[in-house]
Design a protein around this motif. Structure first.
Motif, short mmCIF file in Angstrom:
data_model
loop_
_atom_site.label_atom_id
_atom_site.label_comp_id
_atom_site.label_asym_id
_atom_site.label_seq_id
_atom_site.Cartn_x
_atom_site.Cartn_y
_atom_site.Cartn_z
N GLU A 165 0.98 -1.15 -0.15
CA GLU A 165 0.02 -0.12 0.05
C GLU A 165 0.99 1.38 0.12
OE1 GLU A 165 -2.61 -0.27 3.09
OE2 GLU A 165 -3.72 -2.28 2.53
N ASP A 240 1.86 0.21 -8.64
CA ASP A 240 0.40 0.56 -7.76
C ASP A 240 -0.14 1.84 -8.01
OD1 ASP A 240 -1.22 0.06 -5.42
OD2 ASP A 240 0.03 1.40 -4.32
N GLN A 243 -5.51 2.13 -3.46
CA GLN A 243 -6.83 1.62 -3.21
C GLN A 243 -6.74 0.10 -3.73
OE1 GLN A 243 -9.61 2.51 -1.73
NE2 GLN A 243 -9.85 4.72 -1.98
N GLY A 244 -5.59 -0.63 -3.84
CA GLY A 244 -5.55 -2.13 -4.22
C GLY A 244 -5.60 -2.36 -5.53
#
Length: 304
Positions: A165, A240, A243-244
């Motif tokens: 994250e 990335d 938010q996933g």
């Protein structure tokens, strides 16, 4: 708010998805934090101070392989898509998506600070996937122990990278094509071998005809993996978007970024190639949200 439209792994190739996810060894799959400089703190906005509606608001592509962005109801302390817990920011904004094989019905659920629950049913449109029936049996035999000795650390690295994250905000943007060319492989396509389903194609293949063609980041993000010589993916880049949500780019001839780098939409991050197990130079671009595999075409719209 503007919700403008934007667009674990097979042991033999991450370009396809098996019927069952592989098991990852707990001894090697250790999640490490990404070391990146923190993003600038946003200035206070009028939106942050205003109360939110007492219902979900969202927009996007409600179909298999699609996505939504929206805002949770005011007072929400926990939000879910089906059984999947959602992350949302200080303004209540969230991203969620639907796997290639998502069920036709699901719902958004919010639990409020006062104990109330708010639910919003969702209808997910099915897709007519490109299916090819082949009158031959699948090749027997599994993955050899020698290959797994090489492959397992690679799978663990990919798994760990996708768990990181970074606080990236690319999920809020309208995605662009990383490169333009001929689409030589479509998301979700699949072969059936004498009635036995094979793995489906987990991304989209873009062919430009030559190796060395530059490709760019489709949205802002942070590099969570830049691998030089994976056995199947070759030079592999994973970005990335927060938010996933993350992008993976396979078979590159060269990468111009490294793990931890922040990239901006449109930035040159790599060149197309045929590294790893590829039949010719092309870019394989795949998108995932958590464990859901998504159709890049639903993020970008048609290629122009």
């Amino acid at each position: 708010m503007n919700f403008a439209k934007v667009a674990p792994l097979l042991l033999l190739t991450t370009a396809c998805v098996p019927a069952a996810e592989p098991q990852f060894s707990g001894s090697t799959a250790v999640v490490q934090p990404v070391r990146v400089s923190p993003p600038p703190s946003p200035s206070p906005t009028v939106e942050a101070a205003q109360p939110r509606p007492a219902a979900f608001s969202f927009a996007g592509e409600l179909e298999q392989g699609g996505w939504i962005r929206g805002t949770v109801p005011g007072g929400t302390v926990e939000a879910l898509l089906g059984a999947e817990r959602l992350a949302f920011d200080a303004q209540g904004r969230f991203f969620a998506a639907f796997d290639r094989d998502a069920s036709p019905a699901t719902k958004l659920t919010a639990r409020l600070a006062d104990g109330r629950t708010i639910a919003s049913p969702l209808a997910i449109a099915p897709r007519d996937w490109e299916i090819e029936h082949v009158n031959i049996a699948r090749t027997p035999g599994g993955v050899s122990a020698a290959l797994m000795k090489i492959r397992q650390p690679e799978l663990d690295a990919i798994w760990n990278a996708r768990l990181k994250e970074t606080g990236a905000q690319g999920w809020r943007q309208s995605f662009i094509w990383p490169v333009t060319g001929r689409i030589s492989g479509r998301f979700g396509s699949q072969r059936i071998y004498r009635g036995e389903p094979g793995s489906y194609h987990s991304g989209i293949d873009i062919t430009t005809g030559t190796s060395g063609t530059p490709y760019v980041a489709p949205a802002d993000g942070v590099v969570v993996l830049a691998a030089d010589d994976f056995s199947l993916e070759g030079k592999l880049l994973i970005i990335d978007h927060g938010q996933g949500l993350n992008s993976a780019f396979l078979h590159s001839s060269r990468l111009y970024v490294k793990e931890g780098d922040r990239v901006t939409q449109g930035q040159h991050v790599g060149d197309i190639g045929s590294s790893g197990r590829a039949t010719g130079p092309h870019l394989h671009w795949s998108l995932k949200w958590r464990n859901a595999r998504l159709d890049p075409l639903l993020f970008t719209g048609p290629m122009h």
